[in-house]
Motif scaffolding. Sequence first.
Motif, PDB file in Angstrom:
ATOM      1  N   UNK A  30       0.832  -1.195   0.000  1.00  0.00           N
ATOM      2  CA  UNK A  30       0.000   0.000   0.000  1.00  0.00           C
ATOM      3  C   UNK A  30       0.870   1.251   0.000  1.00  0.00           C
ATOM      4  N   UNK A  31       0.523   2.184  -0.871  1.00  0.00           N
ATOM      5  CA  UNK A  31       1.204   3.478  -0.933  1.00  0.00           C
ATOM      6  C   UNK A  31       0.157   4.516  -1.321  1.00  0.00           C
ATOM      7  N   UNK A  32      -0.368   5.216  -0.323  1.00  0.00           N
ATOM      8  CA  UNK A  32      -1.517   6.111  -0.534  1.00  0.00           C
ATOM      9  C   UNK A  32      -2.643   5.340  -1.207  1.00  0.00           C
ATOM     10  N   UNK A  33      -2.908   4.150  -0.676  1.00  0.00           N
ATOM     11  CA  UNK A  33      -3.928   3.285  -1.258  1.00  0.00           C
ATOM     12  C   UNK A  33      -4.519   2.408  -0.162  1.00  0.00           C
ATOM     13  N   UNK A  34      -5.612   1.747  -0.514  1.00  0.00           N
ATOM     14  CA  UNK A  34      -6.321   0.965   0.481  1.00  0.00           C
ATOM     15  C   UNK A  34      -6.657  -0.432   0.014  1.00  0.00           C
ATOM     16  N   UNK A  35      -7.136  -1.215   0.950  1.00  0.00           N
ATOM     17  CA  UNK A  35      -7.555  -2.578   0.671  1.00  0.00           C
ATOM     18  C   UNK A  35      -8.590  -2.965   1.719  1.00  0.00           C
ATOM     19  N   UNK A  36      -9.153  -4.153   1.578  1.00  0.00           N
ATOM     20  CA  UNK A  36     -10.092  -4.682   2.562  1.00  0.00           C
ATOM     21  C   UNK A  36      -9.702  -6.108   2.924  1.00  0.00           C
ATOM     22  N   UNK A  37      -9.988  -6.463   4.162  1.00  0.00           N
ATOM     23  CA  UNK A  37      -9.752  -7.832   4.612  1.00  0.00           C
ATOM     24  C   UNK A  37     -10.813  -8.185   5.640  1.00  0.00           C
ATOM     25  N   UNK A  38     -11.606  -9.192   5.335  1.00  0.00           N
ATOM     26  CA  UNK A  38     -12.650  -9.662   6.238  1.00  0.00           C
ATOM     27  C   UNK A  38     -13.518  -8.510   6.742  1.00  0.00           C
ATOM     28  N   UNK A  39     -13.883  -7.608   5.834  1.00  0.00           N
ATOM     29  CA  UNK A  39     -14.741  -6.483   6.182  1.00  0.00           C
ATOM     30  C   UNK A  39     -14.041  -5.282   6.767  1.00  0.00           C
ATOM     31  N   UNK A  40     -12.743  -5.393   7.053  1.00  0.00           N
ATOM     32  CA  UNK A  40     -11.977  -4.256   7.578  1.00  0.00           C
ATOM     33  C   UNK A  40     -11.443  -3.422   6.422  1.00  0.00           C
ATOM     34  N   UNK A  41     -11.652  -2.115   6.487  1.00  0.00           N
ATOM     35  CA  UNK A  41     -11.117  -1.202   5.489  1.00  0.00           C
ATOM     36  C   UNK A  41      -9.787  -0.658   5.987  1.00  0.00           C
ATOM     37  N   UNK A  42      -8.758  -0.790   5.164  1.00  0.00           N
ATOM     38  CA  UNK A  42      -7.380  -0.504   5.588  1.00  0.00           C
ATOM     39  C   UNK A  42      -6.730   0.447   4.592  1.00  0.00           C
ATOM     40  N   UNK A  43      -5.982   1.413   5.105  1.00  0.00           N
ATOM     41  CA  UNK A  43      -5.281   2.388   4.259  1.00  0.00           C
ATOM     42  C   UNK A  43      -3.820   2.470   4.693  1.00  0.00           C
ATOM     43  N   UNK A  44      -2.911   2.556   3.725  1.00  0.00           N
ATOM     44  CA  UNK A  44      -1.492   2.651   4.038  1.00  0.00           C
ATOM     45  C   UNK A  44      -0.827   3.838   3.375  1.00  0.00           C
ATOM     46  N   UNK A  45       0.055   4.521   4.117  1.00  0.00           N
ATOM     47  CA  UNK A  45       0.789   5.680   3.598  1.00  0.00           C
ATOM     48  C   UNK A  45       2.182   5.708   4.229  1.00  0.00           C
TER      49      UNK A  45
END
Length: 216
Positions: free
Chosen positions: A77-92
């Motif tokens: 993740x680099x200024x982007x997001x993903x989901x896992x088991x309903x969790x919304x996750x963002x990385x920077x």
Amino acid sequence: MIIDCIADLHGFRPKLKGGDLLIIAGDLNARDTLKEHLEFSQWLAHQEYRKKIVIAGNHDSLMQDWAPMELDDMEYLCDSGTEFEGLKIWGAPWTPWFKGVNPNCKAFMKSDSKLSKQWDKIPMNIDILITHGPAYGILDGIPMEDGTLFHTGSQSLHAWLKDAERPRYHICGHIHEAFGQEEYFPTYLDNMMQSINCSYVNEKYKPVNHPVRIEL
């Protein structure tokens, strides 16, 4: 669900316990060589998690232009997001630039006033925010000789967290001296945001800390 969080590996390759989700919050290698990045990828492939999320840090210069890791169960993740088991996750990966910074360790650094543009990209309804560096005043203190703490975190990130619809968890590293957990700011779920500095090494780059485990 078991989530393990770790940052600031700086070339160390610990055997982790395994679980559902692994979060690595930057500074993966010691010398930022291609050989080390490939070794990191091989190490990561053997960690027993259903999903692995990685962001870069200020020591990860090679990752400014490309991410030399391609694994089926890993997401960079680099200024982007993903989901896992309903969790919304963002990385920077960003941290504030400062005078006197080692020129070999200034990847993803900008003046703090310019970082607000990066934080504004973060969606408002995420569950987990991963940044390499901490927010100002939250697990960012370097102990001084007079017993006080010198706070080094991003003031613009603190301002974003103060005004935003805050995540349930904020995962970071970067300031090795500030390993630990702290509750800060109420979230949109009327709980307190859990801030976690999961640096694996201390200020002397010794691997003295353990990954921080979240159980949901």
